[in-house]
Motif scaffolding. Sequence first.
Motif, PDB file in Angstrom:
ATOM      1  N   UNK A 115       0.834  -1.193   0.000  1.00 41.94           N
ATOM      2  CA  UNK A 115       0.000   0.000   0.000  1.00 41.94           C
ATOM      3  C   UNK A 115       0.874   1.251   0.000  1.00 41.94           C
ATOM      4  N   UNK A 116       1.923   1.252   0.829  1.00 42.97           N
ATOM      5  CA  UNK A 116       2.817   2.400   0.891  1.00 42.97           C
ATOM      6  C   UNK A 116       3.611   2.588  -0.393  1.00 42.97           C
ATOM      7  N   UNK A 117       3.844   1.475  -1.106  1.00 44.34           N
ATOM      8  CA  UNK A 117       4.578   1.556  -2.372  1.00 44.34           C
ATOM      9  C   UNK A 117       3.677   1.952  -3.534  1.00 44.34           C
ATOM     10  N   UNK A 118       2.360   1.963  -3.308  1.00 44.46           N
ATOM     11  CA  UNK A 118       1.433   2.378  -4.349  1.00 44.46           C
ATOM     12  C   UNK A 118       1.049   1.284  -5.320  1.00 44.46           C
ATOM     13  N   UNK A 119       1.173   0.023  -4.912  1.00 49.31           N
ATOM     14  CA  UNK A 119       0.826  -1.072  -5.827  1.00 49.31           C
ATOM     15  C   UNK A 119      -0.314  -1.934  -5.267  1.00 49.31           C
ATOM     16  N   UNK A 120      -1.062  -1.395  -4.320  1.00 49.39           N
ATOM     17  CA  UNK A 120      -2.064  -2.220  -3.651  1.00 49.39           C
ATOM     18  C   UNK A 120      -3.264  -2.561  -4.528  1.00 49.39           C
ATOM     19  N   UNK A 121      -3.452  -1.856  -5.655  1.00 48.60           N
ATOM     20  CA  UNK A 121      -4.636  -2.099  -6.471  1.00 48.60           C
ATOM     21  C   UNK A 121      -4.405  -3.137  -7.569  1.00 48.60           C
ATOM     22  N   UNK A 167       6.953 -14.837  -1.875  1.00 49.81           N
ATOM     23  CA  UNK A 167       7.011 -14.849  -3.340  1.00 49.81           C
ATOM     24  C   UNK A 167       5.605 -14.512  -3.825  1.00 49.81           C
ATOM     25  N   UNK A 168       5.486 -13.611  -4.773  1.00 47.81           N
ATOM     26  CA  UNK A 168       4.160 -13.355  -5.347  1.00 47.81           C
ATOM     27  C   UNK A 168       4.300 -12.826  -6.760  1.00 47.81           C
ATOM     28  N   UNK A 169       3.259 -12.997  -7.528  1.00 48.27           N
ATOM     29  CA  UNK A 169       3.194 -12.459  -8.881  1.00 48.27           C
ATOM     30  C   UNK A 169       2.249 -11.273  -8.854  1.00 48.27           C
ATOM     31  N   UNK A 175      -3.281 -13.026  -1.185  1.00 48.94           N
ATOM     32  CA  UNK A 175      -4.075 -12.546  -2.317  1.00 48.94           C
ATOM     33  C   UNK A 175      -4.247 -11.038  -2.196  1.00 48.94           C
ATOM     34  N   UNK A 176      -4.203 -10.366  -3.335  1.00 47.46           N
ATOM     35  CA  UNK A 176      -4.476  -8.923  -3.358  1.00 47.46           C
ATOM     36  C   UNK A 176      -5.169  -8.605  -4.675  1.00 47.46           C
ATOM     37  N   UNK A 178     -12.229 -21.307  -6.950  1.00 46.76           N
ATOM     38  CA  UNK A 178     -11.689 -20.416  -7.982  1.00 46.76           C
ATOM     39  C   UNK A 178     -11.236 -19.077  -7.415  1.00 46.76           C
ATOM     40  N   UNK A 179     -10.285 -18.459  -8.091  1.00 46.74           N
ATOM     41  CA  UNK A 179      -9.842 -17.101  -7.776  1.00 46.74           C
ATOM     42  C   UNK A 179     -10.371 -16.172  -8.858  1.00 46.74           C
ATOM     43  N   UNK A 180     -10.931 -15.055  -8.442  1.00 43.79           N
ATOM     44  CA  UNK A 180     -11.467 -14.104  -9.413  1.00 43.79           C
ATOM     45  C   UNK A 180     -11.102 -12.680  -9.014  1.00 43.79           C
ATOM     46  N   UNK A 181     -10.998 -11.807 -10.021  1.00 46.79           N
ATOM     47  CA  UNK A 181     -10.631 -10.415  -9.770  1.00 46.79           C
ATOM     48  C   UNK A 181     -11.765  -9.658  -9.085  1.00 46.79           C
ATOM     49  N   UNK A 182     -11.387  -8.761  -8.226  1.00 45.29           N
ATOM     50  CA  UNK A 182     -12.380  -7.910  -7.556  1.00 45.29           C
ATOM     51  C   UNK A 182     -12.874  -6.827  -8.520  1.00 45.29           C
TER      52      UNK A 182
END
Length: 255
Positions: A132-138, A161-163, A242-243, A251-255
Amino acid sequence: MKPFWLTAPISPQYDVVVLRPFADAKRSHFETVNDVSRYSKDLESRLLRKPKPCRTESEILSDCRHGYYDCEKPFCPKCARVFRRWLASRTLRLFGKRRAHVVTIFLQEVAVGALHSTDPIKLRNRLRIKLMRAGVEHSAMVGGIEAGFKADRASWLLHSHFVVEGDMESELRRLEVGSSTSRVPLMIQALNEPTAQLPYMLKFHSYHRPTPSQRAYPLKPTQTKELVRWQGQYAFQDFLFLRGLRRRGPDLERL
């Protein structure tokens, strides 16, 4: 009721077992049933070493390996294979054909003997704050929390590790700012080989590499027992990060 990852259908199009099959022992492949059976036997042997053998955990491994039940424990190589196969299939579907980066970030270091004091759920929250502080939370992200043993420091390195989807490298570099450790806290790679990279966003192994270029060695019994006891307190999904996504059933789906 069985957990979602244990019974989820997997499309051959995204199945890492199909996409990275075993050809011969010298070629990279997703672990086979025989592989994890061998890992389980080796892990059981280390857990039974004196002093203070882990008899409960070793019995769980043996029972699960022989098919008496699915133990659903993160330290179990058999169950970890099923969970990672599920996660890889969902991650490949979401990110396999998109521009993305694979990130490894340091979160916490604790001395040997103190791994029990850490909590993967709290570490996930710490990672969310950093992002969030780096500005990539969305951006959409999938990954997990792991503990790696460093023999030269007699410590555990908790890391993730994350993509992350999109062209976010400059924003991700902000994660390096304010690090209090002398170690390199961040590694960023372009997602160039999805079937090779994405299945390894979350692992539950019990080995270590003295240096990144060296082969992996099994942890000694003392460290093995500490790791297994720590992992055994949690469910697989407690280590999952997950973010910008949510899980709906299997299943995983986008918000």
